[in-house]
Design an enzyme around this catalytic site. Structure first.
Site, mmCIF file in Angstrom:
data_model
loop_
_atom_site.group_PDB
_atom_site.id
_atom_site.type_symbol
_atom_site.label_atom_id
_atom_site.label_comp_id
_atom_site.label_asym_id
_atom_site.label_seq_id
_atom_site.Cartn_x
_atom_site.Cartn_y
_atom_site.Cartn_z
ATOM 1 N N SER A 57 36.100 52.371 53.271
ATOM 2 C CA SER A 57 37.355 52.396 54.028
ATOM 3 C C SER A 57 38.555 52.524 53.085
ATOM 4 O O SER A 57 39.665 52.781 53.540
ATOM 5 C CB SER A 57 37.482 51.151 54.908
ATOM 6 O OG SER A 57 37.498 49.976 54.118
ATOM 7 N N HIS A 58 38.354 52.319 51.789
ATOM 8 C CA HIS A 58 39.425 52.529 50.816
ATOM 9 C C HIS A 58 39.095 53.620 49.809
ATOM 10 O O HIS A 58 39.740 53.729 48.772
ATOM 11 C CB HIS A 58 39.751 51.222 50.084
ATOM 12 C CG HIS A 58 40.390 50.214 50.964
ATOM 13 N ND1 HIS A 58 39.713 49.158 51.500
ATOM 14 C CD2 HIS A 58 41.668 50.122 51.438
ATOM 15 C CE1 HIS A 58 40.532 48.438 52.261
ATOM 16 N NE2 HIS A 58 41.718 49.001 52.242
ATOM 17 N N HIS A 106 50.862 49.531 48.854
ATOM 18 C CA HIS A 106 49.474 49.228 48.498
ATOM 19 C C HIS A 106 48.597 49.787 49.599
ATOM 20 O O HIS A 106 48.584 49.275 50.711
ATOM 21 C CB HIS A 106 49.274 47.716 48.354
ATOM 22 C CG HIS A 106 48.098 47.347 47.491
ATOM 23 N ND1 HIS A 106 46.809 47.647 47.845
ATOM 24 C CD2 HIS A 106 48.028 46.734 46.280
ATOM 25 C CE1 HIS A 106 45.988 47.217 46.884
ATOM 26 N NE2 HIS A 106 46.703 46.653 45.921
ATOM 27 N N LEU A 146 41.977 45.436 47.442
ATOM 28 C CA LEU A 146 42.687 44.541 46.537
ATOM 29 C C LEU A 146 41.799 44.097 45.366
ATOM 30 O O LEU A 146 42.307 43.705 44.309
ATOM 31 C CB LEU A 146 43.174 43.329 47.354
ATOM 32 C CG LEU A 146 44.329 42.491 46.832
ATOM 33 C CD1 LEU A 146 45.477 43.331 46.320
ATOM 34 C CD2 LEU A 146 44.796 41.540 47.919
ATOM 35 N N ASP A 206 37.439 39.755 48.431
ATOM 36 C CA ASP A 206 38.553 40.590 48.906
ATOM 37 C C ASP A 206 38.410 40.677 50.413
ATOM 38 O O ASP A 206 37.465 41.295 50.912
ATOM 39 C CB ASP A 206 38.486 41.992 48.284
ATOM 40 C CG ASP A 206 39.598 42.916 48.790
ATOM 41 O OD1 ASP A 206 40.464 42.454 49.552
ATOM 42 O OD2 ASP A 206 39.574 44.106 48.415
ATOM 43 N N ALA A 266 40.545 40.855 54.338
ATOM 44 C CA ALA A 266 41.722 40.870 55.204
ATOM 45 C C ALA A 266 41.789 39.538 55.936
ATOM 46 O O ALA A 266 40.768 38.891 56.159
ATOM 47 C CB ALA A 266 41.619 42.010 56.202
ATOM 48 N N GLY A 299 41.206 49.733 57.833
ATOM 49 C CA GLY A 299 40.374 50.876 57.441
ATOM 50 C C GLY A 299 39.059 50.891 58.210
ATOM 51 O O GLY A 299 38.551 51.967 58.576
ATOM 52 N N GLU A 300 38.522 49.696 58.463
ATOM 53 C CA GLU A 300 37.273 49.603 59.239
ATOM 54 C C GLU A 300 37.500 50.048 60.682
ATOM 55 O O GLU A 300 36.637 50.681 61.282
ATOM 56 C CB GLU A 300 36.743 48.161 59.221
ATOM 57 C CG GLU A 300 36.278 47.659 57.862
ATOM 58 C CD GLU A 300 34.973 48.280 57.407
ATOM 59 O OE1 GLU A 300 34.194 48.754 58.262
ATOM 60 O OE2 GLU A 300 34.742 48.318 56.182
ATOM 61 N N LYS A 305 43.630 28.780 62.202
ATOM 62 C CA LYS A 305 43.584 28.567 60.746
ATOM 63 C C LYS A 305 43.739 29.887 59.996
ATOM 64 O O LYS A 305 44.450 29.966 58.993
ATOM 65 C CB LYS A 305 42.271 27.888 60.343
ATOM 66 C CG LYS A 305 42.178 26.443 60.803
ATOM 67 C CD LYS A 305 40.972 25.734 60.186
ATOM 68 C CE LYS A 305 40.950 24.277 60.658
ATOM 69 N NZ LYS A 305 39.850 23.516 60.011
ATOM 70 N N LEU A 351 26.460 36.621 47.560
ATOM 71 C CA LEU A 351 27.711 36.144 46.979
ATOM 72 C C LEU A 351 28.785 37.223 47.116
ATOM 73 O O LEU A 351 28.478 38.423 47.108
ATOM 74 C CB LEU A 351 27.508 35.779 45.507
ATOM 75 C CG LEU A 351 26.592 34.562 45.278
ATOM 76 C CD1 LEU A 351 26.375 34.328 43.795
ATOM 77 C CD2 LEU A 351 27.170 33.307 45.929
ATOM 78 N N ARG A 385 29.127 45.343 46.399
ATOM 79 C CA ARG A 385 29.828 46.365 45.604
ATOM 80 C C ARG A 385 29.119 46.609 44.270
ATOM 81 O O ARG A 385 28.975 47.749 43.845
ATOM 82 C CB ARG A 385 31.281 45.948 45.339
ATOM 83 C CG ARG A 385 32.204 46.149 46.515
ATOM 84 C CD ARG A 385 33.680 46.025 46.105
ATOM 85 N NE ARG A 385 34.009 44.714 45.602
ATOM 86 C CZ ARG A 385 34.383 43.682 46.363
ATOM 87 N NH1 ARG A 385 34.463 43.817 47.668
ATOM 88 N NH2 ARG A 385 34.684 42.517 45.813
#
Lengths: 346, 346
Positions: free
Chosen positions: B50-51, B123, B127, B181, B183, B190-191, B234, B307, B312
């Protein structure tokens, strides 16, 4: 209403004096007693009941067993003009933070930033009292605390994290500061204890029992079970961030490293706390508090029903004029503790 | 499999060169092109699609309309030994951050802390590429970015926040850095765009349509609707914290202040970014990366299946040996853009 009839109303100062006496009679220094009594009475005053007088038996038990040192003198070291390291020496976190107040002010004045890393500390209260005072001075403050392992990571079955709260405070022009204080668990542990005390079931999704199965029984969560993180895997990642910043970066204990050993009945977590204070007006060319006020205005216009901290301010206002309601049986218990006795229950 | 058959495989360096050519041919400086091309190709390489190249039409349209300045030279000011302020001068955030690399290194060396406030910046990427390099140097980095108002506060009906991501990176002994990272919206924008492209419905609870009613239609969310924050109230408080830190503290724009005006087709948000870098070994007496490794071990033992960042790294490893798959039609589009042409679609 029944509770109301059975309650007395105390002034804030009167409650502070009573709580101070309890701390002193259980061996804390006057400095520690002053700070913890004001902190605990402030929670009760603001309706943050899970961190109010409800916590006193836990404080007392933790002091009596020798698990926490009520006379500890925190060691404050200046790592750099912006970086302060504190060894709380197995004492409470709040007096350790208070011991560094001058160093924090100086760091802010000199560099606009203070990173405060507290280790070997016990934080048994809400986190908002630590950050709100900075916002009242026009500063932005963010703090992270880890604790006792009672929260499972997302997708896991065993507790690793504490309830690992985040608090955040900023000044707002012509208004009270905006103060967020929230556990990264679905529910704060104090809330689970209040549910257990009232035998009230927890909302679905709150936690698991000792076998890792979902449960709505607060007693099962407290008896070897655990809480879930809020917000699924994203909340779990934030709990992880708090664990690393508060427990590891400070040189403190990780939540799962707490071992009460022979200190039966002790309740305070031995962990760490990270505090970051920033002078927001060094960041840009605008008046931060005016910008924060504009954002708050848009949130209200967008339909957000309550800004973070608003309920506490409302309760504070009410109790400042009409007194803090204390149930008569709770008052009896406090008076008993003030003579150096243990609480009848925790 | 069909996609696979219609894809070519490119080396990372080859993809960077092609993307660099696109940026240059749309008027960016070589410095900006180098940084954005490596950033975008890195997202594609790591499966952060998405990026990845999916964003190129948006970059191009934003440059062509003059909404963003591809030749901006960021102005870096040292507010204090620990506090760096950057005016990106309506350019991209990543080259602004790169321009301050030396100042950040020096702040860390002198004080163990760097607070970096970037304003007037665009940006448009993930991130994690901003924070991962710090973790590779043994540092802890946290960053916050605000954006275009497309997220409603909890309990509200109108968009106020951007998707306001938080990224967090730490070194881990004998392992890849831990890199979060995410949102603060339920889903990254992007998704949503990828769902719209594929006409795939969104999971329930993702967002609202332009009337404020819940919808699972990605087109409705993009056409005047909005996303929800993750984790209820929250998550909404964390989105608020990001908005204040990235948009207000930096002196940048708040997400709802973006107004594309006559720049029809422009997509990059003009907003702000806050970065906090800390040398973790100044905080306590322990080796932070060893402590982080211990925590990761406990998370795996507790049953956490993956994790943060692991997917990635896996994709990165795969594509480093077998190349980055690029669909043939996407490659055609990239080649067309590299000649200075606009993309056929955004």
């Amino acid at each position: 209403m029944t509770d109301e009839l059975l309650a007395v109303r105390m002034d804030f100062d009167e409650l502070v004096l009573l709580l101070r006496k309890i701390f002193i009679s259980h061996g804390t220094s006057a400095f520690v007693a002053d700070i913890l009594a004001a902190n605990c009475a402030g929670c009760e005053r603001d309706g943050a009941l899970s961190h109010g007088i409800f916590r006193m038996p836990g404080y007392v038990a933790s002091l009596k067993t020798g698990w926490v040192d009520g006379r500890a003198d925190a060691e404050v070291s200046l790592v750099s003009p912006s970086f302060i390291r504190i060894d709380a020496c197995n004492g409470f976190a709040q007096p350790a933070l208070a011991a560094a107040a001058g160093a924090i002010d100086e760091a802010i004045e000199r560099t606009g930033v203070a990173v405060v890393a507290i280790r070997n500390s016990h934080h048994f209260s809400a986190l908002w009292p630590d950050v709100e005072p900075f916002a009242r001075k026009g500063l932005v403050a963010i703090s992270f605390v880890n604790g006792l392992a009672n929260v499972v990571p997302h997708g896991g079955h065993t507790a690793v994290f504490g309830t690992n709260p985040i608090a955040f405070a900023t000044p707002v022009a012509d208004a009270e500061p905006l103060v967020v204080d929230q556990a990264t668990s679905v529910m704060a542990n104090g809330e689970v204890r209040l549910h257990a005390l009232d035998n009230q079931p927890l909302p679905p999704g709150t936690g698991v029992d000792s076998s890792g199965a979902a449960t709505t029984d607060p007693h099962a969560v407290l008896a070897g079970g655990a809480l879930n993180t809020f917000g699924g895997y994203k909340g779990s990642s934030i709990a992880l961030m708090v664990e690393l910043l508060a427990g590891a970066l400070t040189g403190g204990q990780l939540s799962f490293e707490n071992d009460f050993g022979h200190c039966v009945g002790a309740q305070t977590p031995k962990a760490g706390q990270l505090l970051i204070v920033i002078d927001p007006d060094r960041g840009g060319s605008t008046d931060f508090s005016q910008r924060a006020a504009l954002l708050c205005k848009h949130l209200v216009e967008a339909g957000q029903d309550r800004l973070p901290g608003a309920r506490r301010y409302k309760n504070r206002h009410t109790t400042q004029t009409s007194g803090i309601p204390i149930a008569k049986n709770a008052l009896s218990e406090l008076l008993q503790m003030a003579t150096g006795g243990a609480a009848s229950s925790s």
